[in-house]
Scaffold this motif. Structure first.
Motif, mmCIF file in Angstrom:
data_model
loop_
_atom_site.group_PDB
_atom_site.id
_atom_site.type_symbol
_atom_site.label_atom_id
_atom_site.label_comp_id
_atom_site.label_asym_id
_atom_site.label_seq_id
_atom_site.Cartn_x
_atom_site.Cartn_y
_atom_site.Cartn_z
ATOM 1 N N PHE A 11 39.475 16.384 24.738
ATOM 2 C CA PHE A 11 39.206 14.946 24.743
ATOM 3 C C PHE A 11 38.102 14.612 25.739
ATOM 4 N N ALA A 12 38.172 15.226 26.908
ATOM 5 C CA ALA A 12 37.147 14.977 27.915
ATOM 6 C C ALA A 12 35.791 15.449 27.442
ATOM 7 N N ALA A 13 35.765 16.595 26.741
ATOM 8 C CA ALA A 13 34.490 17.112 26.242
ATOM 9 C C ALA A 13 33.918 16.196 25.183
ATOM 10 N N GLY A 14 34.776 15.639 24.312
ATOM 11 C CA GLY A 14 34.295 14.763 23.254
ATOM 12 C C GLY A 14 33.759 13.455 23.774
ATOM 13 N N SER A 15 34.163 13.042 24.992
ATOM 14 C CA SER A 15 33.726 11.769 25.555
ATOM 15 C C SER A 15 32.640 11.944 26.607
ATOM 16 N N ALA A 16 32.155 13.177 26.776
ATOM 17 C CA ALA A 16 31.225 13.466 27.863
ATOM 18 C C ALA A 16 29.919 12.702 27.725
ATOM 19 N N HIS A 17 29.485 12.403 26.498
ATOM 20 C CA HIS A 17 28.187 11.771 26.298
ATOM 21 C C HIS A 17 28.280 10.257 26.192
ATOM 22 N N ALA A 18 29.492 9.701 26.180
ATOM 23 C CA ALA A 18 29.626 8.250 26.065
ATOM 24 C C ALA A 18 29.039 7.575 27.296
ATOM 25 N N ILE A 19 28.326 6.474 27.070
ATOM 26 C CA ILE A 19 27.706 5.724 28.157
ATOM 27 C C ILE A 19 28.488 4.432 28.354
ATOM 28 N N ALA A 20 28.724 4.058 29.586
ATOM 29 C CA ALA A 20 29.434 2.817 29.876
ATOM 30 C C ALA A 20 28.660 1.646 29.266
ATOM 31 N N PRO A 21 29.364 0.629 28.732
ATOM 32 C CA PRO A 21 28.677 -0.480 28.045
ATOM 33 C C PRO A 21 27.603 -1.170 28.877
ATOM 34 N N GLY A 166 20.070 -3.779 16.254
ATOM 35 C CA GLY A 166 20.433 -2.373 16.336
ATOM 36 C C GLY A 166 21.922 -2.120 16.285
ATOM 37 N N LEU A 167 22.301 -1.074 15.561
ATOM 38 C CA LEU A 167 23.661 -0.543 15.566
ATOM 39 C C LEU A 167 23.587 0.811 16.274
ATOM 40 N N PHE A 168 24.316 0.946 17.385
ATOM 41 C CA PHE A 168 24.208 2.134 18.236
ATOM 42 C C PHE A 168 25.560 2.837 18.366
ATOM 43 N N ASP A 169 25.504 4.161 18.527
ATOM 44 C CA ASP A 169 26.727 4.881 18.871
ATOM 45 C C ASP A 169 26.938 4.774 20.373
ATOM 46 N N ASP A 170 28.039 5.336 20.896
ATOM 47 C CA ASP A 170 28.340 5.160 22.318
ATOM 48 C C ASP A 170 27.492 6.041 23.215
#
Length: 357
Positions: A11-21, A166-170
């Motif tokens: 789970f931590a690896a899958g969220s590693a690239h998410a940027i805070a809003p 724009g529609l952006f991913d996290d």
């Protein structure tokens, strides 16, 4: 215990690239601009959004620029004149050029890898309120008959003025262009996939070549020259007296709601269908146009459908395609050069009988 640790690690690896809003907003805001379209008198009459994807280059929806004689891109007190570069009315994607624009380009993502349930963000100018950030999920991926992505359905709220945003991913990658919303639905909104941008230049050149060929053909015919090509925009004509549709086609209404080219009457029924309907008017006969209930549209033309299993009659095929795509009822709006749509009349309450039998 090992299993729990493994799950947490994944789970931590899958969220590693998410940027805070808040960080994502700071990163993307300089690349989102407002589009203001003006008529021939220089009076502004519509606005939308656009996303910077390269040096002096932005993407927006074509319907944002419809009927515009000129347009500019604005952010705060900065206003830069812009011009059309590539156009794809059928997909409602237009690329514009704004010389002297100083703004960073966003990173393009891969809309083919978008998954239902993933978190997304929208950034645009709803109702002219510059740089509004919203979040939500990918609610569904709507596909066409060939299983290619047609729309990304999202739960993030958008409003008029968000078109072209724009529609952006996290991770801050651009995965779509926000295009339409359904007023009567709860956060039922649509974006077109960014993957279409790869084909935009080629499709634009092909469309303009067809248009130019049609214009030359029309001019040659007027001069008495025999030509094989057909003008891209057929002349409007009334149906012949006594003409009847094929047996499988819905019968036209007896009283016309509007003239075939009355865009304003169409927009009273569906304010998002302008670009699609204008493109429909350029299609050869036979043709048909349908509207979704409460929102959406579909068009069909010729008696040779892409899918041989579909009905050859466009008036039948358009309803099937519309209802299949939107998963909701649709109504026929126009067949050939006749508007067959009729607004629903309000029900009248029955008057109870008076007196005695």
């Amino acid at each position: 215990m090992i299993r729990v640790i493994t799950v947490v690690a994944l789970f931590a690896a899958g969220s590693a690239h998410a940027i805070a809003p808040d960080k994502l907003y700071s990163m993307l805001a300089p690349s989102i601009w407002r589009v203001v379209a003006s008529d021939s008198a220089g009076k502004a009459f519509s606005q939308g959004s656009a996303v910077v994807i390269g040096p002096e280059t932005l993407l927006t929806n074509c319907h944002v620029l419809a009927k515009a004689s000129s347009f500019v891109v604005r952010q705060g007190a900065v206003s830069v004149p812009a011009k059309l570069q590539y156009i794809d009315i059928e997909r409602d994607m237009c690329q514009i050029s704004a010389p002297t624009l100083k703004a960073p380009a966003v990173r393009l993502g891969d809309s083919d890898k978008v998954a239902v349930g993933q978190r997304i963000y929208t950034l645009g100018n709803p109702l002219g309120m510059e740089l509004t950030l919203s979040d939500g999920l990918v609610s569904a991926i709507r596909k066409d008959d060939k299983q290619a992505i047609r729309y990304l359905q999202i739960s993030a709220p958008i409003s008029p003025g968000s078109s072209g945003g724009g529609l952006f991913d996290d991770d801050g990658a651009l995965i779509g262009i926000t295009s339409a919303g359904m007023d009567k639905g709860q956060n039922l909104n649509l974006a077109i996939p960014i993957g279409w941008q790869r084909e935009l230049a080629e499709r634009s050149r092909a469309a303009l070549a067809v248009y130019a060929s049609g214009a030359r053909s029309a001019a040659g015919s007027a001069a008495g020259t025999q030509v094989a090509a057909r003008p891209s925009t057929p002349p409007l004509r009334a149906p012949e007296v006594g003409q009847r549709p094929p047996p499988s086609a819905p019968a036209p209404a007896t009283a016309a709601y509007a003239a075939i080219d009355d865009i304003n009457k169409l927009l009273a029924v569906n304010p998002f269908a302008r670009a699609a309907y204008e493109e429909f008017l350029t299609r050869p006969l036979p043709r048909a146009f349908a509207l979704g209930v409460p929102r959406g549209w579909w068009s069909a033309w010729t008696t040779t459908p892409k899918n041989p299993a579909d009905d050859p009659n466009p008036a039948v095929r358009v309803l099937t395609g519309c209802e299949r795509f939107h998963n909701s009822p649709c109504v026929l709006y126009a067949v050939d050069n006749v508007v067959v749509y009729q607004p629903r009349q309000p029900r009248q309450r029955a008057t109870p009988p008076t007196g005695t039998p």
